[in-house]
Motif scaffolding. Structure first.
Motif, PDB file in Angstrom:
ATOM      1  N   ALA A  22       0.832  -1.266   0.056  1.00  0.00           N
ATOM      2  CA  ALA A  22      -0.124   0.093   0.085  1.00  0.00           C
ATOM      3  C   ALA A  22       0.927   1.098  -0.070  1.00  0.00           C
ATOM      4  CB  ALA A  22      -0.966   0.099   1.319  1.00  0.00           C
ATOM      5  N   PRO A  23       0.572   2.313  -0.918  1.00  0.00           N
ATOM      6  CA  PRO A  23       1.401   3.652  -0.893  1.00  0.00           C
ATOM      7  C   PRO A  23       0.971   4.244   0.536  1.00  0.00           C
ATOM      8  CG  PRO A  23      -0.549   3.828  -2.150  1.00  0.00           C
ATOM      9  CD  PRO A  23      -0.659   2.393  -1.776  1.00  0.00           C
ATOM     10  N   ASP A  24       1.965   5.450   0.568  1.00  0.00           N
ATOM     11  CA  ASP A  24       1.781   6.238   1.836  1.00  0.00           C
ATOM     12  C   ASP A  24       0.665   7.231   1.724  1.00  0.00           C
ATOM     13  OD1 ASP A  24       4.333   5.612   2.478  1.00  0.00           O
ATOM     14  OD2 ASP A  24       5.415   7.411   1.579  1.00  0.00           O
ATOM     15  N   THR A  25      -0.017   7.188   0.636  1.00  0.00           N
ATOM     16  CA  THR A  25      -1.390   7.891   0.631  1.00  0.00           C
ATOM     17  C   THR A  25      -2.648   7.083   1.113  1.00  0.00           C
ATOM     18  OG1 THR A  25      -1.399   7.191  -1.881  1.00  0.00           O
ATOM     19  CG2 THR A  25      -0.578   9.419  -1.279  1.00  0.00           C
ATOM     20  N   HIS A  26      -2.417   5.717   1.337  1.00  0.00           N
ATOM     21  CA  HIS A  26      -3.533   4.942   1.685  1.00  0.00           C
ATOM     22  C   HIS A  26      -3.937   5.598   3.217  1.00  0.00           C
ATOM     23  CE1 HIS A  26      -5.500   1.481   3.815  1.00  0.00           C
ATOM     24  NE2 HIS A  26      -5.547   0.862   2.704  1.00  0.00           N
ATOM     25  N   GLU A  71      -8.462  -5.834  -1.472  1.00  0.00           N
ATOM     26  CA  GLU A  71      -9.049  -4.347  -1.822  1.00  0.00           C
ATOM     27  C   GLU A  71      -8.867  -3.429  -0.650  1.00  0.00           C
ATOM     28  OE1 GLU A  71     -13.785  -3.253  -1.800  1.00  0.00           O
ATOM     29  OE2 GLU A  71     -13.255  -5.430  -2.077  1.00  0.00           O
ATOM     30  N   PHE A  72      -8.790  -3.814   0.791  1.00  0.00           N
ATOM     31  CA  PHE A  72      -8.378  -3.190   1.927  1.00  0.00           C
ATOM     32  C   PHE A  72      -7.234  -2.400   1.430  1.00  0.00           C
ATOM     33  CE2 PHE A  72      -6.272  -2.182   5.875  1.00  0.00           C
ATOM     34  CZ  PHE A  72      -7.198  -1.680   6.662  1.00  0.00           C
ATOM     35  N   GLY A  73      -6.091  -3.036   0.763  1.00  0.00           N
ATOM     36  CA  GLY A  73      -4.966  -2.395   0.669  1.00  0.00           C
ATOM     37  C   GLY A  73      -4.957  -1.396  -0.503  1.00  0.00           C
ATOM     38  N   GLN A  74      -6.153  -1.394  -1.272  1.00  0.00           N
ATOM     39  CA  GLN A  74      -6.178  -0.565  -2.404  1.00  0.00           C
ATOM     40  C   GLN A  74      -7.079   0.941  -2.044  1.00  0.00           C
ATOM     41  OE1 GLN A  74      -7.664  -3.073  -5.479  1.00  0.00           O
ATOM     42  NE2 GLN A  74      -5.684  -3.990  -5.450  1.00  0.00           N
ATOM     43  N   LEU A  75      -7.452   0.997  -0.935  1.00  0.00           N
ATOM     44  CA  LEU A  75      -8.472   2.098  -0.340  1.00  0.00           C
ATOM     45  C   LEU A  75      -7.602   3.502  -0.613  1.00  0.00           C
ATOM     46  CD1 LEU A  75      -9.688   0.685   3.160  1.00  0.00           C
ATOM     47  CD2 LEU A  75     -10.750   0.602   0.731  1.00  0.00           C
ATOM     48  N   THR A  76      -8.450   4.497  -0.980  1.00  0.00           N
ATOM     49  CA  THR A  76      -7.790   5.605  -1.524  1.00  0.00           C
ATOM     50  C   THR A  76      -8.239   6.899  -0.602  1.00  0.00           C
ATOM     51  OG1 THR A  76      -9.380   6.183  -3.287  1.00  0.00           O
ATOM     52  CG2 THR A  76      -7.221   4.994  -3.666  1.00  0.00           C
ATOM     53  N   VAL A 143     -11.558  17.563   3.575  1.00  0.00           N
ATOM     54  CA  VAL A 143     -10.852  18.197   4.894  1.00  0.00           C
ATOM     55  C   VAL A 143     -10.098  16.767   5.698  1.00  0.00           C
ATOM     56  CG1 VAL A 143     -11.505  18.567   7.415  1.00  0.00           C
ATOM     57  CG2 VAL A 143     -12.657  19.732   5.384  1.00  0.00           C
ATOM     58  N   GLU A 144     -10.419  15.703   5.564  1.00  0.00           N
ATOM     59  CA  GLU A 144      -9.837  14.502   5.931  1.00  0.00           C
ATOM     60  C   GLU A 144      -8.444  14.450   5.314  1.00  0.00           C
ATOM     61  OE1 GLU A 144     -13.561  11.249   6.965  1.00  0.00           O
ATOM     62  OE2 GLU A 144     -12.591  11.309   4.859  1.00  0.00           O
ATOM     63  N   ALA A 145      -8.319  14.678   4.016  1.00  0.00           N
ATOM     64  CA  ALA A 145      -7.160  14.673   3.498  1.00  0.00           C
ATOM     65  C   ALA A 145      -5.966  15.670   3.938  1.00  0.00           C
ATOM     66  CB  ALA A 145      -7.404  14.853   1.831  1.00  0.00           C
ATOM     67  N   VAL A 146      -6.725  16.983   4.182  1.00  0.00           N
ATOM     68  CA  VAL A 146      -5.702  18.049   4.651  1.00  0.00           C
ATOM     69  C   VAL A 146      -5.325  17.721   6.084  1.00  0.00           C
ATOM     70  CG1 VAL A 146      -5.671  20.352   5.347  1.00  0.00           C
ATOM     71  CG2 VAL A 146      -6.728  19.604   3.201  1.00  0.00           C
ATOM     72  N   ALA A 173     -10.627  23.785   3.311  1.00  0.00           N
ATOM     73  CA  ALA A 173      -9.122  22.889   3.617  1.00  0.00           C
ATOM     74  C   ALA A 173      -8.377  24.119   3.909  1.00  0.00           C
ATOM     75  CB  ALA A 173      -9.151  22.558   2.175  1.00  0.00           C
ATOM     76  N   ALA A 174      -8.237  25.229   3.559  1.00  0.00           N
ATOM     77  CA  ALA A 174      -7.268  26.257   3.844  1.00  0.00           C
ATOM     78  C   ALA A 174      -7.445  26.473   5.463  1.00  0.00           C
ATOM     79  CB  ALA A 174      -7.467  27.460   2.930  1.00  0.00           C
ATOM     80  N   ALA A 175      -8.665  26.657   5.710  1.00  0.00           N
ATOM     81  CA  ALA A 175      -9.119  26.819   7.449  1.00  0.00           C
ATOM     82  C   ALA A 175      -8.418  25.664   7.929  1.00  0.00           C
ATOM     83  CB  ALA A 175     -10.523  27.106   7.537  1.00  0.00           C
ATOM     84  N   VAL A 176      -8.647  24.410   7.686  1.00  0.00           N
ATOM     85  CA  VAL A 176      -8.112  23.433   8.443  1.00  0.00           C
ATOM     86  C   VAL A 176      -6.627  23.379   8.484  1.00  0.00           C
ATOM     87  CG1 VAL A 176      -7.918  20.810   8.397  1.00  0.00           C
ATOM     88  CG2 VAL A 176     -10.198  21.590   8.065  1.00  0.00           C
ATOM     89  N   ARG A 177      -6.077  23.779   7.449  1.00  0.00           N
ATOM     90  CA  ARG A 177      -4.410  23.615   7.472  1.00  0.00           C
ATOM     91  C   ARG A 177      -3.904  24.523   8.271  1.00  0.00           C
ATOM     92  NH1 ARG A 177      -4.244  24.430   2.336  1.00  0.00           N
ATOM     93  NH2 ARG A 177      -4.356  22.319   1.562  1.00  0.00           N
ATOM     94  N   ALA A 178      -4.596  25.929   8.351  1.00  0.00           N
ATOM     95  CA  ALA A 178      -3.844  27.083   9.089  1.00  0.00           C
ATOM     96  C   ALA A 178      -4.176  26.728  10.702  1.00  0.00           C
ATOM     97  CB  ALA A 178      -4.805  28.063   8.730  1.00  0.00           C
ATOM     98  N   GLN A 179      -5.320  26.077  10.975  1.00  0.00           N
ATOM     99  CA  GLN A 179      -5.555  25.747  12.378  1.00  0.00           C
ATOM    100  C   GLN A 179      -4.672  24.579  12.856  1.00  0.00           C
ATOM    101  OE1 GLN A 179      -9.582  25.639  13.732  1.00  0.00           O
ATOM    102  NE2 GLN A 179     -10.325  26.675  11.821  1.00  0.00           N
ATOM    103  N   ALA A 180      -4.516  23.641  11.905  1.00  0.00           N
ATOM    104  CA  ALA A 180      -3.762  22.585  12.101  1.00  0.00           C
ATOM    105  C   ALA A 180      -2.446  22.707  12.322  1.00  0.00           C
ATOM    106  CB  ALA A 180      -3.981  21.311  10.961  1.00  0.00           C
ATOM    107  N   ASP A 181      -1.784  23.722  11.759  1.00  0.00           N
ATOM    108  CA  ASP A 181      -0.425  24.202  11.699  1.00  0.00           C
ATOM    109  C   ASP A 181      -0.332  25.314  12.987  1.00  0.00           C
ATOM    110  OD1 ASP A 181       0.232  23.317   9.266  1.00  0.00           O
ATOM    111  OD2 ASP A 181      -0.065  25.334   8.047  1.00  0.00           O
ATOM    112  N   ALA A 182      -1.333  25.840  13.449  1.00  0.00           N
ATOM    113  CA  ALA A 182      -1.133  26.557  14.774  1.00  0.00           C
ATOM    114  C   ALA A 182      -1.095  25.584  15.889  1.00  0.00           C
ATOM    115  CB  ALA A 182      -2.337  27.243  14.957  1.00  0.00           C
ATOM    116  N   LEU A 183      -1.822  24.557  15.838  1.00  0.00           N
ATOM    117  CA  LEU A 183      -1.913  23.354  16.922  1.00  0.00           C
ATOM    118  C   LEU A 183      -0.589  22.763  16.764  1.00  0.00           C
ATOM    119  CD1 LEU A 183      -5.366  21.881  16.720  1.00  0.00           C
ATOM    120  CD2 LEU A 183      -4.576  23.089  18.547  1.00  0.00           C
TER     121      LEU A 183
END
Length: 341
Positions: A22-26, A71-76, A143-146, A173-183
């Motif tokens: 599975a890739p790192d993006t799994h 199939e589990f190993g191929q989830l994206t 949002v989950e991806a970010v 997504a930008a709001a999540v990224r900014a708040q996650a970076d702050a935390l």
């Protein structure tokens, strides 16, 4: 387990075997990457390992289980992970209750799980799916991806949206990224309110985005008005999950044996506020259960990333079922300890 310390792959051997190649993006790989910054993530991975380990013995000589593991190993996406995890949770419930079953044949229209009599005949089926509102589902997955499993994200809508354009997902997504970076830097996160002006929504809409410490879950709710609207929408969505062409074919695929559709409503807004005992009665009495509805019964179920198996479930049976089919499903629910109406 030390809080905030990444656990080696060997700590979850079955899960790592399922993830071979599975890739790192799994989505599980993304969660693993967050173990050093979020102490709740290892709990979720340990719960998934417990489920995988409990079911893995079944896969030894079963080609259908081997395909399921592949199939589990191929989830994206996290959405795909939640849906397969719901299927594993149902399989685990059957295993724990001593109910004989096998996975459905993916080469033909089949439910996910085929229940067997003592003689090996198929007596019923269970199809598993997840449900989230149109547009909101795409926003949640973005949002989950970010978030990357590092923090929890809460999305609050002051009314139900009919449409969320791509630029709204960009802003969230930008709001999540900014708040996650702050935390991540040790600073508090400040909720952001996104204004949505779209005539499709019948008026202005506000989305409040709040990032906070947690297990990487993304939840949403509608804050305005009573719960009648949100719960009614969730109820309608459970029935709609069975109306698509492919799902309907699965519901009618067992030559007359009843098929139950289990719908994961864990991320469907206020759906979590209705316990399984209430869901059972509401589904059974709903006008959406018409004589031509393709499933013999509906189950509204919930799961949590931090706990193996099911959190809650309620089963409503069609009022149009033949007595024999009703008895089969009532007996199944009794054996599993599931509320049934």
């Amino acid at each position: 387990m030390t809080s905030g310390t990444p656990q080696p792959s060997a700590a979850r051997p079955v899960l790592q075997r399922w993830l071979t190649g599975a890739p790192d993006t799994h989505p599980v790989r993304i969660l693993e990457a967050g173990t050093g910054t979020n102490s709740a993530v290892p709990m979720g991975l340990d719960a998934l390992e417990a489920m995988a380990a409990a079911l893995d013995a079944t896969a030894a000589d079963d080609p259908r289980w081997r395909r399921k593991i592949a199939e589990f190993g191929q989830l994206t996406s996290m959405g795909q992970l939640f849906e397969m995890r719901a299927e594993l949770a149902l399989a685990l419930a059957l295993t724990d209750a001593g109910i004989s079953y096998e996975l459905g044949n993916t080469k033909i229209a089949n439910p996910d799980l085929l229940l067997l009599t003592s003689s090996g005949a198929v007596c019923a089926g269970v199809e598993v799916t997840g449900r989230a509102p149109q547009n909101i589902n795409e926003l949640v997955e973005r949002v989950e991806a970010v978030s990357g499993g590092r923090f929890d994200v809460d999305l609050a809508f002051d009314r139900y949206p009919s449409r969320l354009q791509p630029e709204i997902a960009d802003k969230a997504a930008a709001a999540v990224r900014a708040q996650a970076d702050a935390l991540g830097a040790g600073s508090p996160s400040v909720a952001e309110v996104i204004q949505v002006e779209d005539p499709k929504n019948g008026g202005p809409l506000e989305i409040t985005v709040q990032v906070c410490p947690g297990s990487g879950a993304v939840g949403w709710e509608v804050t305005a008005g009573t719960l009648d609207g949100p719960l009614g929408a969730a109820e309608y969505a459970v029935f709609e999950a069975g109306r698509g062409t492919q799902k309907a074919a699965q519901g009618r695929s067992l030559d007359g044996a009843p098929v139950l559709l289990a719908v994961d409503v864990s991320r469907y807004g206020a759906a979590w506020m209705r316990p399984g005992t209430v869901w059972a009665g509401r589904l059974a009495a709903a006008e959406h259960f018409t004589p031509d509805y393709p499933f013999a019964g509906l189950a509204a179920m919930r799961q949590s990333l931090e706990q193996p198996g099911l959190l809650d479930i309620g089963v409503g049976l069609s009022p149009h079922l033949p007595a024999a089919d009703r008895q089969v499903l009532e007996d199944l629910c009794a054996a599993l300890g599931w509320p049934c109406a």
